[in-house]
Design a protein around this motif. Structure first.
Motif, PDB file in Angstrom:
ATOM      1  N   GLU A   1       0.828  -1.208   0.000  1.00 39.37           N
ATOM      2  CA  GLU A   1       0.000   0.000   0.000  1.00 39.37           C
ATOM      3  C   GLU A   1       0.862   1.256   0.000  1.00 39.37           C
ATOM      4  O   GLU A   1       1.832   1.357   0.744  1.00 39.37           O
ATOM      5  CB  GLU A   1      -0.909   0.012   1.237  1.00 39.37           C
ATOM      6  N   VAL A   2       0.502   2.209  -0.845  1.00 40.51           N
ATOM      7  CA  VAL A   2       1.182   3.502  -0.889  1.00 40.51           C
ATOM      8  C   VAL A   2       0.755   4.285   0.353  1.00 40.51           C
ATOM      9  O   VAL A   2      -0.439   4.489   0.581  1.00 40.51           O
ATOM     10  CB  VAL A   2       0.806   4.294  -2.164  1.00 40.51           C
ATOM     11  N   CYS A   3       1.719   4.692   1.184  1.00 42.54           N
ATOM     12  CA  CYS A   3       1.353   5.354   2.441  1.00 42.54           C
ATOM     13  C   CYS A   3       1.904   6.770   2.582  1.00 42.54           C
ATOM     14  O   CYS A   3       1.618   7.437   3.575  1.00 42.54           O
ATOM     15  CB  CYS A   3       1.742   4.486   3.636  1.00 42.54           C
ATOM     16  N   ASN A   4       2.667   7.245   1.584  1.00 41.02           N
ATOM     17  CA  ASN A   4       3.104   8.641   1.679  1.00 41.02           C
ATOM     18  C   ASN A   4       1.981   9.563   1.195  1.00 41.02           C
ATOM     19  O   ASN A   4       1.146   9.178   0.387  1.00 41.02           O
ATOM     20  CB  ASN A   4       4.396   8.878   0.897  1.00 41.02           C
ATOM     21  N   LYS A   5       1.959  10.775   1.709  1.00 41.23           N
ATOM     22  CA  LYS A   5       0.838  11.696   1.508  1.00 41.23           C
ATOM     23  C   LYS A   5       0.520  11.981   0.037  1.00 41.23           C
ATOM     24  O   LYS A   5      -0.641  12.016  -0.352  1.00 41.23           O
ATOM     25  CB  LYS A   5       1.127  13.008   2.244  1.00 41.23           C
TER      26      LYS A   5
ATOM     27  N   GLN B   1       7.032   0.902   1.341  1.00 38.51           N
ATOM     28  CA  GLN B   1       6.706   0.886   2.772  1.00 38.51           C
ATOM     29  C   GLN B   1       7.450   1.986   3.529  1.00 38.51           C
ATOM     30  O   GLN B   1       6.945   2.505   4.519  1.00 38.51           O
ATOM     31  CB  GLN B   1       7.042  -0.475   3.383  1.00 38.51           C
ATOM     32  N   ASP B   2       8.622   2.356   3.036  1.00 33.93           N
ATOM     33  CA  ASP B   2       9.422   3.414   3.650  1.00 33.93           C
ATOM     34  C   ASP B   2       8.995   4.803   3.152  1.00 33.93           C
ATOM     35  O   ASP B   2       9.706   5.781   3.339  1.00 33.93           O
ATOM     36  CB  ASP B   2      10.907   3.174   3.341  1.00 33.93           C
ATOM     37  N   ARG B   3       7.843   4.856   2.492  1.00 36.00           N
ATOM     38  CA  ARG B   3       7.266   6.114   1.977  1.00 36.00           C
ATOM     39  C   ARG B   3       8.203   6.808   1.007  1.00 36.00           C
ATOM     40  O   ARG B   3       8.248   8.030   0.943  1.00 36.00           O
ATOM     41  CB  ARG B   3       6.897   7.062   3.123  1.00 36.00           C
ATOM     42  N   PHE B   4       8.998   6.036   0.293  1.00 31.89           N
ATOM     43  CA  PHE B   4       9.941   6.566  -0.698  1.00 31.89           C
ATOM     44  C   PHE B   4      10.914   7.552  -0.058  1.00 31.89           C
ATOM     45  O   PHE B   4      11.413   8.466  -0.703  1.00 31.89           O
ATOM     46  CB  PHE B   4       9.195   7.258  -1.856  1.00 31.89           C
ATOM     47  N   GLY B   5      11.163   7.399   1.237  1.00 35.46           N
ATOM     48  CA  GLY B   5      12.088   8.274   1.943  1.00 35.46           C
ATOM     49  C   GLY B   5      11.488   9.598   2.372  1.00 35.46           C
ATOM     50  O   GLY B   5      12.179  10.455   2.919  1.00 35.46           O
TER      51      GLY B   5
END
Length: 92
Positions: free
Chosen positions: A10-14, A85-89
């Motif tokens: 799942e994409v979790c960054n804003k 998972q790391d929100r692309f940093g």
């Protein structure tokens, strides 16, 4: 035919899979000896193409299916899942 490795993340960054994350993901995909694709609902992109990835229109909450074939398929999928998972940093 080579075995296919697939995982969903799942994409979790804003801001979702926007320009910077798509650049990171495509660069990472290119570093493996594997053909990697990313699917968001009915859209499919080759992971080594930043433009293809942007066309997925993957916003926060999107469930991406990462699939790969080739000698390094498992490693490629694993590292891309970790990147997402790391929100692309990103810090959001």
């Amino acid at each position: 035919m080579a075995d296919k490795v697939t995982e969903t993340v799942e994409v979790c960054n804003k801001l979702g899979l926007h320009i910077r994350p798509s650049r990171y993901l495509s660069s990472l995909a290119k570093s493996y000896d594997a053909v990697v694709s990313v699917k968001n609902q009915d859209r499919v992109a080759l992971a080594d193409s930043q433009l293809d990835l942007l066309m997925l229109l993957a916003s926060k909450g999107a469930k991406l299916e990462i699939s790969a074939t080739g000698p390094q398929a498992a490693e490629a999928v694993d590292s891309i899942v970790k990147l997402v998972q790391d929100r692309f940093g990103e810090k959001d």
